[in-house]
Design a protein around this motif. Structure first.
Motif, mmCIF file in Angstrom:
data_model
loop_
_atom_site.group_PDB
_atom_site.id
_atom_site.type_symbol
_atom_site.label_atom_id
_atom_site.label_comp_id
_atom_site.label_asym_id
_atom_site.label_seq_id
_atom_site.Cartn_x
_atom_site.Cartn_y
_atom_site.Cartn_z
ATOM 1 N N GLU A 265 2.548 9.136 2.350
ATOM 2 C CA GLU A 265 2.163 8.764 3.718
ATOM 3 C C GLU A 265 2.772 7.410 4.088
ATOM 4 O OE1 GLU A 265 -1.915 7.836 6.315
ATOM 5 O OE2 GLU A 265 -2.046 8.583 4.243
ATOM 6 N N GLY A 266 3.363 7.343 5.274
ATOM 7 C CA GLY A 266 3.957 6.109 5.743
ATOM 8 C C GLY A 266 5.441 5.986 5.458
ATOM 9 N N VAL A 267 6.044 7.011 4.813
ATOM 10 C CA VAL A 267 7.473 6.973 4.482
ATOM 11 C C VAL A 267 8.227 7.928 5.395
ATOM 12 C CG1 VAL A 267 9.207 7.406 2.699
ATOM 13 C CG2 VAL A 267 7.014 6.372 2.082
ATOM 14 N N ARG B 232 1.533 4.214 -2.866
ATOM 15 C CA ARG B 232 1.448 5.660 -2.615
ATOM 16 C C ARG B 232 2.714 6.359 -3.109
ATOM 17 N NH1 ARG B 232 -1.574 4.359 2.359
ATOM 18 N NH2 ARG B 232 0.361 4.338 3.587
ATOM 19 N N ILE B 233 3.856 5.696 -2.942
ATOM 20 C CA ILE B 233 5.117 6.263 -3.452
ATOM 21 C C ILE B 233 5.060 6.376 -4.966
ATOM 22 C CG2 ILE B 233 7.594 5.855 -3.734
ATOM 23 C CD1 ILE B 233 7.555 4.498 -0.990
ATOM 24 N N ARG B 234 4.588 5.323 -5.607
ATOM 25 C CA ARG B 234 4.509 5.336 -7.073
ATOM 26 C C ARG B 234 3.615 6.480 -7.561
ATOM 27 N NH1 ARG B 234 6.216 1.564 -10.612
ATOM 28 N NH2 ARG B 234 6.594 0.096 -8.884
ATOM 29 N N GLN B 235 2.529 6.729 -6.836
ATOM 30 C CA GLN B 235 1.646 7.832 -7.208
ATOM 31 C C GLN B 235 2.365 9.166 -7.068
ATOM 32 O OE1 GLN B 235 -1.818 7.333 -4.723
ATOM 33 N NE2 GLN B 235 -2.521 5.499 -5.824
ATOM 34 N N ARG B 236 3.185 9.306 -6.028
ATOM 35 C CA ARG B 236 3.956 10.532 -5.846
ATOM 36 C C ARG B 236 5.010 10.704 -6.940
ATOM 37 N NH1 ARG B 236 2.046 14.750 -2.922
ATOM 38 N NH2 ARG B 236 1.156 14.055 -0.950
ATOM 39 N N LEU B 237 5.560 9.603 -7.391
ATOM 40 C CA LEU B 237 6.601 9.675 -8.423
ATOM 41 C C LEU B 237 6.043 10.158 -9.754
ATOM 42 C CD1 LEU B 237 8.706 6.455 -7.717
ATOM 43 C CD2 LEU B 237 9.144 8.806 -6.990
ATOM 44 N N THR C 270 0.835 -1.207 0.000
ATOM 45 C CA THR C 270 0.000 0.000 0.000
ATOM 46 C C THR C 270 0.867 1.253 0.000
ATOM 47 O OG1 THR C 270 -1.722 -1.179 1.232
ATOM 48 C CG2 THR C 270 -1.843 1.224 1.199
ATOM 49 N N VAL C 271 1.892 1.255 0.867
ATOM 50 C CA VAL C 271 2.800 2.409 0.913
ATOM 51 C C VAL C 271 3.581 2.516 -0.393
ATOM 52 C CG1 VAL C 271 4.738 3.460 2.130
ATOM 53 C CG2 VAL C 271 2.982 2.242 3.418
#
Length: 377
Positions: free
Chosen positions: A72-74, A9-14, A5-6
Motif C-alpha cells: 500500500e502506498g507504492v 510495508r514493502i519489506r513485509q511484502r518482500l 511506514t511504506v
C-alpha cells in the motif's frame, strides 16, 4: 522524503519473495538492502545477490518488483542490485548450515529425517533414470521437498531428462543446485563441457558422491533420490557407506534376462545392511487400442524379483507398481519434461504417480534417531 511506514510495508511484502535457488524468503537470507519511497510512491529496493554472476538475477528482480508494488502506498518500484560482502556471505552460509562448521553430510546424521532412496538396477537400459526423475517430480507435485543426486557418474542423464541447462551456483565452497519442477538436482553433467566423457576410477567416483553430499546445499528435504549406475560396483557400495540409512528401489523390466540381474542388485542389501523399499517394473505390458495386451518384454518379472528378494532377505519386498510401455514416457524424456507432468493421465504417467503416492505416505523414520528436545528440568 522516504516514508518509513511504506518502506516497512514493502519489506513485509518482500518476505513473500522466495529465492529460486535456496527456496527461502529473501528477507531471511539477508538479501534485502535499503528501501526508499518518494512522495509520489516510487520505491527503490536494494537487493544483495549472493554472487555477481547470479543466474537467477532477472527472476529475482521481477519477483521483488512485483512484490513491492503490491504494498500500500507504492505506485512504481525499481530494484538496485548489489553483491554481498564476504562477511555477509559467511553469515549466510552459517545460516544455511544451521550453525554447523565445516563440511557435513547432513543426510547421514542420526537426527536427519530425510527419506533417502537409492534407485538401483542390475543392468543398464531398464529406464532407471526415467523412473527416478518422474518419481521425484511427482513427489514434489504432492508438496514434498525433493532432491535428486545423479550418481551415475559415467552415464549421467538426469539433466537432460529434467530439461536443466543452468549450471550450479557456487557460494564460495558451497554449491547451490539448480531447481526444476520444484526438485533440487545435481549431476556431474552440470560440470563437464558438451558431451564429454568422464573417465574416472573407483576413488574419484567415491569422492564425487561424497562431495555431492557435503558441498551441495539441498536444505531440508523430505525425500532425496539417488540415481545409481547399474550393477553392484563402486558407487553402489559408496552410497551404502555414505548413507547408511538409505533404502533401495530396484528397477527391472519384465523379461528374465533383466529380472535375474535385478535380483542381484537388491540382494546386495544383505551385505550393505540397506532396506529394499520395493521393486518397480518398467516397460511392462501395454494395452493396445483394441483392448488387447502387448507384452513386448514379457510379464511378471517385477513380481518375480519382489518374491525372490522377500524370500532371500527374510522380509517383505513389495512390487510397488508396473509402468507400461508408453510412447508418452519416451517423448516426455526427450523433451526434458517428465511424463508425470507432461502427460499425467497417460498409462505411464498414471502408473508412476501411483508409485510415488505409495512412497509419499511412508513416514520419515525416527526409530533410533535423536530428537531435538530435552526433558524439562
Amino acid at each position: 522524503m522516504s516514508d518509513p511506514t511504506v518502506a516497512e510495508r514493502i519489506r513485509q511484502r518482500l518476505a513473500e519473495v522466495i529465492d529460486p535457488e535456496l527456496r527461502l524468503p529473501i528477507t531471511q537470507l539477508g538479501m534485502v538492502g535499503d528501501i526508499s519511497v518518494d512522495d509520489a510512491g516510487a520505491a527503490q529496493v536494494g537487493v544483495k545477490l549472493t554472487i555477481a554472476a547470479c543466474p537467477m538475477r532477472s527472476r529475482i528482480v521481477e519477483d521483488v518488483t512485483a512484490a513491492a508494488v503490491r504494498a500500500e502506498g507504492v505506485s512504481t518500484a525499481s530494484v538496485e542490485l548489489g553483491v554481498m560482502t564476504p562477511e555477509e556471505r559467511a553469515e549466510l552460509k552459517d545460516h544455511l548450515r544451521g550453525g554447523e562448521t565445516g563440511k557435513v553430510n547432513r543426510f547421514a546424521q542420526p537426527e536427519n529425517l530425510t527419506r533417502v532412496y537409492a534407485v538401483a538396477s542390475g543392468k543398464g537400459g531398464v529406464g532407471k533414470s526415467s523412473v527416478t526423475v518422474n518419481l521425484a517430480c511427482s513427489l514434489a507435485a504432492q508438496g514434498l521437498k525433493v532432491g535428486i543426486i545423479d550418481a551415475d557418474i559415467h552415464g549421467f542423464s538426469v539433466p537432460d531428462l529434467m530439461g536443466i541447462t543452468d549450471k550450479p551456483t557456487r557460494l564460495d565452497e558451497m554449491i547451490l543446485p539448480p531447481v526444476a519442477y520444484g526438485v533440487k538436482t545435481i549431476s556431474i553433467g552440470m560440470f563437464v563441457d558438451g558431451n564429454q566423457a568422464v573417465a574416472w576410477r573407483g576413488p574419484m567416483l567415491h569422492r564425487a558422491v561424497e562431495q555431492f553430499l557435503t558441498d551441495v546445499h539441498f536444505g531440508d528435504l523430505d525425500v532425496l533420490l539417488l540415481d545409481l549406475p547399474p550393477g553392484t560396483g563402486d558407487i553402489a557400495i559408496s552410497v551404502a557407506q555414505l548413507l547408511p540409512g538409505s533404502e533401495l528401489l530396484v528397477v527391472t523390466t519384465p523379461q528374465s534376462a533383466a529380472s535375474n540381474v535385478a535380483e542381484r542388485a537388491g540382494a546386495l542389501s544383505s551385505q550393505t545392511k540397506q532396506r529394499v523399499a520395493g521393486v518397480i517394473e518398467n516397460m511392462g505390458p501395454m494395452t493396445l487400442p483394441d483392448g488387447t495386451s502387448f507384452e513386448l518384454f514379457g510379464s511378471g518379472g517385477g513380481q518375480l524379483v519382489a518374491d525372490r528378494l522377500s524370500e532371500s532377505l527374510g522380509s517383505e519386498v513389495p512390487l510397488l507398481g508396473s509402468v507400461p510401455l508408453d510412447m508418452h514416457l519416451r517423448e516426455a524424456g526427450d523433451d526434458g519434461e517428465p511424463v508425470v507432468l507432461a502427460a499425467p493421465e497417460s498409462p505411464a504417467g498414471t502408473a508412476l504417480r501411483g508409485i510415488a503416492a505409495r512412497l509419499a505416505v511412508q513416514p520419515r523414520g525416527i526409530s533410533g534417531r535423536k530428537l531435538p528436545f530435552s526433558p524439562a528440568s
